[in-house]
Design a protein around this motif. Structure first.
Motif: not given
Length: 204
Positions: A159-172
């Motif tokens: 239940n997140l935006s796709e951009q938030t997922v991308k940010n989480n993956l990049t930072d993670g």
């Protein structure tokens, strides 16, 4: 060629040719404790260590007709234990540190190179420690990406935006790489390479 200890060879011959339970019991008594201690050091869990060693001896008995009576028995048993430990870490689906994306390749590599087991377990532990420090959404995004879900699927599931997922993956991914570099001292060669390959697959 390693020297064959006559007593061990006699046990193997009796087990293979006569289904000798007394010889099997002798092998069990001789090696069970040391194998258990070795497994416990790797697994940090007494019940799992005991279960794995028990499974090892069950397999040993079931395969008795195929035993090489001239083999190095201690080396054979410890080799079996290494493979079972690797199998445990690659099949324990309840463990969040199981990195499904690289498990198959790593499993085969460690089977072919059992001396790398320590490096594998150490790096897996480092990745797990860093995952546990992350926010829930970042950790789940990474695990779902390793399960080969798309960005869109992950976003819908969390239940997140796709951009938030991308940010989480990049930072993670950056955090995981940094943790490996800081705590592995650049060692572990091929195994470290597998870990970095799996992390690279996270980058959107």
């Amino acid at each position: 060629m390693a020297q064959i200890i006559p007593l061990y060879q006699n046990w193997l011959i009796a087990i293979k040719e006569s289904d000798s339970r007394s010889a099997f019991s002798a092998v069990y008594t001789k090696f069970w404790k040391d194998l258990f201690v070795h497994a416990l050091k790797r697994l940090k869990d007494e019940q799992h260590a005991e279960d794995i060693v028990q499974e090892l001896f069950v397999h040993f008995w079931e395969q008795r007709q195929k035993l090489d009576t001239e083999m190095n028995l201690p080396a054979y048993l410890y080799g079996m234990l290494k493979y079972k430990i690797v199998d445990y870490f690659n099949s324990c689906k309840a463990k969040p540190q199981l990195l499904a994306y690289w498990a198959e390749d790593m499993h085969q590599y460690v089977i072919d190179h059992p001396e790398e087991l320590h490096a594998y377990l150490h790096l897996e532990g480092l990745l797990d420690q860093e995952l546990q420090k992350m926010s829930h959404n970042m950790r789940e995004a990474i695990l779902l990406k390793w399960d080969q879900l798309s960005i869109k699927e992950i976003a819908e599931k969390l239940n997140l935006s796709e951009q938030t997922v991308k940010n989480n993956l990049t930072d993670g991914s950056k955090r995981l790489k940094r943790s490996l570099l800081l705590h592995s001292d650049g060692q572990y060669g091929v195994v470290l390479g597998f870990a970095f390959q799996s992390i690279a697959m996270l980058i959107p």
